[in-house]
Scaffold this motif. Sequence first.
Motif, PDB file in Angstrom:
ATOM      1  N   THR A   1       0.812  -1.229   0.000  1.00  0.00           N
ATOM      2  CA  THR A   1       0.000   0.000   0.000  1.00  0.00           C
ATOM      3  C   THR A   1       0.841   1.272   0.000  1.00  0.00           C
ATOM      4  OG1 THR A   1      -0.092  -0.023   2.423  1.00  0.00           O
ATOM      5  CG2 THR A   1      -1.889  -1.133   1.233  1.00  0.00           C
TER       6      THR A   1
ATOM      7  N   ASN B   1      -6.120   9.107  -9.046  1.00  0.00           N
ATOM      8  CA  ASN B   1      -7.431   9.507  -8.543  1.00  0.00           C
ATOM      9  C   ASN B   1      -8.469   9.648  -9.654  1.00  0.00           C
ATOM     10  OD1 ASN B   1      -6.611   9.658  -5.863  1.00  0.00           O
ATOM     11  ND2 ASN B   1      -5.844  11.727  -6.132  1.00  0.00           N
TER      12      ASN B   1
ATOM     13  N   GLU C   1       0.846   5.319  -4.274  1.00  0.00           N
ATOM     14  CA  GLU C   1      -0.474   5.914  -4.488  1.00  0.00           C
ATOM     15  C   GLU C   1      -0.995   5.551  -5.873  1.00  0.00           C
ATOM     16  OE1 GLU C   1      -0.875  10.048  -3.598  1.00  0.00           O
ATOM     17  OE2 GLU C   1       0.478   9.905  -1.899  1.00  0.00           O
ATOM     18  N   TYR C   2      -2.300   5.396  -5.960  1.00  0.00           N
ATOM     19  CA  TYR C   2      -2.945   5.088  -7.228  1.00  0.00           C
ATOM     20  C   TYR C   2      -3.568   6.365  -7.779  1.00  0.00           C
ATOM     21  CZ  TYR C   2      -5.416   2.326 -10.698  1.00  0.00           C
ATOM     22  OH  TYR C   2      -5.856   1.797 -11.877  1.00  0.00           O
TER      23      TYR C   2
END
Length: 54
Positions: A10, A16, A13-14
């Motif tokens: 995790t 948005n 960051e993915y």
Amino acid sequence: MAVWSEGYFTDVEYTNFYYRELSPLVLNLHLTMAGFAIPCGGGGIFAQRMVLAI
């Protein structure tokens, strides 16, 4: 008590938003146009028909 992210990566960051360029169909289209063979898996048949239609 276990943490919800236990066992998952995790730290990255993915995005948005939705980016058309990251769509598997668009990626398959561009790779096919560049002469690469796309393996048929997942939505492969639909992607091939889309390429032929264009």
